[in-house]
Design a protein around this motif. Structure first.
Motif, PDB file in Angstrom:
ATOM      1  N   PHE A  71       1.169  -1.203  -0.137  1.00  0.00           N
ATOM      2  CA  PHE A  71       0.207  -0.030   0.359  1.00  0.00           C
ATOM      3  C   PHE A  71       0.969   0.956   0.057  1.00  0.00           C
ATOM      4  O   PHE A  71       0.973   2.066  -0.676  1.00  0.00           O
ATOM      5  N   ILE A  72       2.094   1.220   0.740  1.00  0.00           N
ATOM      6  CA  ILE A  72       3.023   2.585   1.003  1.00  0.00           C
ATOM      7  C   ILE A  72       3.669   2.920   0.060  1.00  0.00           C
ATOM      8  O   ILE A  72       3.732   3.826  -1.099  1.00  0.00           O
ATOM      9  N   VAL A  73       3.881   1.106  -1.263  1.00  0.00           N
ATOM     10  CA  VAL A  73       4.741   1.882  -1.750  1.00  0.00           C
ATOM     11  C   VAL A  73       3.919   2.087  -3.569  1.00  0.00           C
ATOM     12  O   VAL A  73       4.191   2.947  -4.130  1.00  0.00           O
ATOM     13  N   ASN A  74       2.677   1.456  -3.354  1.00  0.00           N
ATOM     14  CA  ASN A  74       1.852   1.997  -4.384  1.00  0.00           C
ATOM     15  C   ASN A  74       1.265   3.323  -4.692  1.00  0.00           C
ATOM     16  O   ASN A  74       1.217   4.051  -5.296  1.00  0.00           O
ATOM     17  N   SER A  75       1.819   4.043  -3.256  1.00  0.00           N
ATOM     18  CA  SER A  75       0.885   5.379  -2.827  1.00  0.00           C
ATOM     19  C   SER A  75       2.177   5.844  -3.364  1.00  0.00           C
ATOM     20  O   SER A  75       1.627   7.309  -4.171  1.00  0.00           O
ATOM     21  N   LEU A  76       2.959   5.706  -3.322  1.00  0.00           N
ATOM     22  CA  LEU A  76       4.104   6.788  -3.421  1.00  0.00           C
ATOM     23  C   LEU A  76       4.479   6.591  -5.110  1.00  0.00           C
ATOM     24  O   LEU A  76       4.294   7.299  -5.450  1.00  0.00           O
ATOM     25  N   VAL A  77       4.788   5.339  -5.284  1.00  0.00           N
ATOM     26  CA  VAL A  77       4.209   5.197  -6.282  1.00  0.00           C
ATOM     27  C   VAL A  77       2.674   6.653  -7.758  1.00  0.00           C
ATOM     28  O   VAL A  77       4.142   6.676  -8.373  1.00  0.00           O
ATOM     29  N   TRP A  78       2.079   5.793  -7.740  1.00  0.00           N
ATOM     30  CA  TRP A  78       0.714   6.294  -8.458  1.00  0.00           C
ATOM     31  C   TRP A  78       1.084   7.990  -8.293  1.00  0.00           C
ATOM     32  O   TRP A  78       0.983   8.910  -9.073  1.00  0.00           O
ATOM     33  N   LEU A  79       1.825   8.474  -6.997  1.00  0.00           N
ATOM     34  CA  LEU A  79       1.651   9.514  -6.855  1.00  0.00           C
ATOM     35  C   LEU A  79       2.785  10.372  -7.152  1.00  0.00           C
ATOM     36  O   LEU A  79       2.230  10.939  -7.844  1.00  0.00           O
ATOM     37  N   THR A  80       3.520  10.321  -7.219  1.00  0.00           N
ATOM     38  CA  THR A  80       4.914  10.369  -8.228  1.00  0.00           C
ATOM     39  C   THR A  80       4.698  10.825  -9.545  1.00  0.00           C
ATOM     40  O   THR A  80       4.867  11.218 -10.009  1.00  0.00           O
ATOM     41  N   ALA A  81       3.983   8.892  -9.755  1.00  0.00           N
ATOM     42  CA  ALA A  81       3.699   9.377 -11.058  1.00  0.00           C
ATOM     43  C   ALA A  81       2.811  10.310 -11.882  1.00  0.00           C
ATOM     44  O   ALA A  81       2.441  11.228 -12.630  1.00  0.00           O
TER      45      ALA A  81
END
Length: 170
Positions: A71-81
């Motif tokens: 969840f944390i990794v996906n949050s950072l990935v999609w928000l950054t992208a």
């Protein structure tokens, strides 16, 4: 950080609306300020989902083996992208073709997981066991259509957190 779990729906609704307003506000001739408003608005709008996912996960007894790190990794990935694409394209979006679609598909998965995790965590707390994805589909649409869904989700979050605090005190 768990203050977000105690707020009422009428307190969160204006924050989400302000976030949406700021992210869609454009100032002609000043791209830097427009970008700052976009990032600030997105931070307001999407921080609720991130904070609720984090806070509810801490309340799950025995953690039900939900993958918090993903969840944390996906949050950072999609928000950054998303923020990167909006900044690079001046808020117009981009089209990906060929092999560039593969990272785009993962970003899409990351976004779906970002929305599903808090809903699945809430449902797991409510039913007392790990919720299946099928149990969460209706609630997923509530979180996908924020800020309207906040009127239905936040009272349930308040109820679940007050019940968990009562259980932990006894």
């Amino acid at each position: 950080m768990n203050f977000i779990l105690r707020l009422k729906h009428w307190q969160i609704f204006p924050i989400l609306v302000i976030g949406l307003f700021l992210s869609n506000f454009k100032i002609d001739g000043n791209q830097t300020l427009t970008t700052i408003l976009l990032v600030t608005g997105l931070t307001f709008y999407f921080s609720w989902t991130l904070l609720v996912g984090h806070g509810l996960y801490q309340l799950i007894p025995d953690k039900f083996e939900l993958n918090y790190n993903l969840f944390i990794v996906n949050s950072l990935v999609w928000l950054t992208a998303y923020i990167t694409i909006m900044v690079l394209s001046d808020g117009l979006g981009m089209t990906f073709k060929g092999l560039a679609i593969l990272p785009g598909l993962y970003v899409f998965f990351a976004f779906i997981h970002f929305l599903m995790f808090p809903v699945r965590t809430l449902k797991s707390i409510e039913i007392g066991k790990k919720a299946d994805i099928g149990d969460c589909v209706g609630d997923f649409f509530l979180i996908a259509f924020l800020p309207i869904g906040i009127w239905f989700l936040q009272p349930r979050i308040n109820k679940a957190t007050s019940r968990q605090r009562t259980i932990s005190k006894s």
